[in-house]
Design a protein around this motif. Structure first.
Motif, PDB file in Angstrom:
ATOM      1  N   ALA A  48       8.559   6.598   2.111  1.00 35.77           N
ATOM      2  CA  ALA A  48       8.168   7.703   1.650  1.00 35.77           C
ATOM      3  C   ALA A  48       9.383   8.355   0.709  1.00 35.77           C
ATOM      4  N   LYS A  49      10.660   8.251   2.444  1.00 37.85           N
ATOM      5  CA  LYS A  49      11.749   8.937   2.451  1.00 37.85           C
ATOM      6  C   LYS A  49      12.419   8.162   1.643  1.00 37.85           C
ATOM      7  N   ALA A  50      12.671   6.970   1.082  1.00 40.25           N
ATOM      8  CA  ALA A  50      13.123   6.661  -0.304  1.00 40.25           C
ATOM      9  C   ALA A  50      12.479   6.702  -1.442  1.00 40.25           C
ATOM     10  N   ILE A  51      11.396   6.896  -1.534  1.00 41.74           N
ATOM     11  CA  ILE A  51      10.991   6.933  -3.093  1.00 41.74           C
ATOM     12  C   ILE A  51      10.912   8.780  -3.646  1.00 41.74           C
ATOM     13  N   ILE A  52      11.184   9.790  -2.458  1.00 40.59           N
ATOM     14  CA  ILE A  52      11.367  11.349  -2.475  1.00 40.59           C
ATOM     15  C   ILE A  52      13.348  11.258  -2.533  1.00 40.59           C
ATOM     16  N   ASN A  53      13.953  10.691  -1.934  1.00 42.19           N
ATOM     17  CA  ASN A  53      14.936  10.359  -2.411  1.00 42.19           C
ATOM     18  C   ASN A  53      15.164  10.424  -4.018  1.00 42.19           C
ATOM     19  N   ASN A  54      15.159   8.836  -4.529  1.00 42.50           N
ATOM     20  CA  ASN A  54      14.696   8.988  -5.590  1.00 42.50           C
ATOM     21  C   ASN A  54      14.339   9.973  -6.654  1.00 42.50           C
ATOM     22  N   LYS A  55      13.203  11.235  -6.069  1.00 38.00           N
ATOM     23  CA  LYS A  55      13.206  12.210  -7.158  1.00 38.00           C
ATOM     24  C   LYS A  55      13.885  13.080  -7.322  1.00 38.00           C
TER      25      LYS A  55
END
Length: 191
Positions: free
Chosen positions: A168-175
């Protein structure tokens, strides 16, 4: 009682790293008691000024009714009020961050619920990640979106539960990266 390093620095900064007596910026500075401790002066900022070594050593005891003492006291009061206001602002920011972290945890529990009492595990470092996201003011909808995707990946057996938060953190970082790129494009187009 000696003047703490913090108070010494704040006095020097307040006085713009300039001797209050000769206005020199080139000589090493000390912190001088306007009213000497021997005459009842305190170690408080309202009784301290920046002084070069020569002025500090060469001055005689200054009486409390001299203009410099009154000026320092007024500046110290103004600085004290500004400092209190800054602390209040820090307090508001800390409370806002605390609420953000709690909301993130509650959203994690709701979005990754396994049953009525359990959710996917959070790593030990989740709070530092939450504080970082709070500092960026990442909207709740983004981490809610990321948590939903991570839960779906766990449910499909694509990732193990123990890495769901990192996913989830990686998804947030992508955003965050996408937003950075969009902001940069807006700035470049406007220039």
């Amino acid at each position: 009682m000696t003047v703490s390093k913090r108070v010494r620095y704040e006095v020097l900064r307040r006085d713009d790293f300039t001797c209050r007596y000769c206005h020199s910026k080139d000589n090493p500075l000390q912190v001088d008691h306007v009213i000497p401790v021997a005459l009842g002066g305190t170690d408080g900022p309202d009784n301290l000024v920046a002084a070069c070594k020569d002025c500090n050593i060469g001055k005689t005891s200054v009486q409390p009714d001299e203009p410099l003492v009154q000026n320092v006291s007024a500046e110290a009061l103004a600085f004290g009020e500004a400092f209190r206001q800054a602390l209040c602002m820090q307090s508001v920011d800390i409370e806002w961050e605390r609420n953000y972290v709690e909301d993130l945890e509650e959203t994690w529990e709701a979005e990754t619920s396994i049953d009525d009492e359990h959710c996917l595990p959070l790593p030990d470092s989740w709070r530092s990640t939450a504080r970082y996201l709070a500092s960026l003011r990442v909207p709740y909808s983004i981490f809610e979106y990321a948590f939903q995707i991570a839960k779906d990946k766990v449910d499909m057996g694509k990732i193990p539960p123990r890495v769901a938060f990192s996913y989830a953190k990686a998804i947030i970082n992508n955003k965050i990266e996408e937003s950075y790129g969009q902001a940069k494009k807006v700035m470049d187009d406007g220039a």
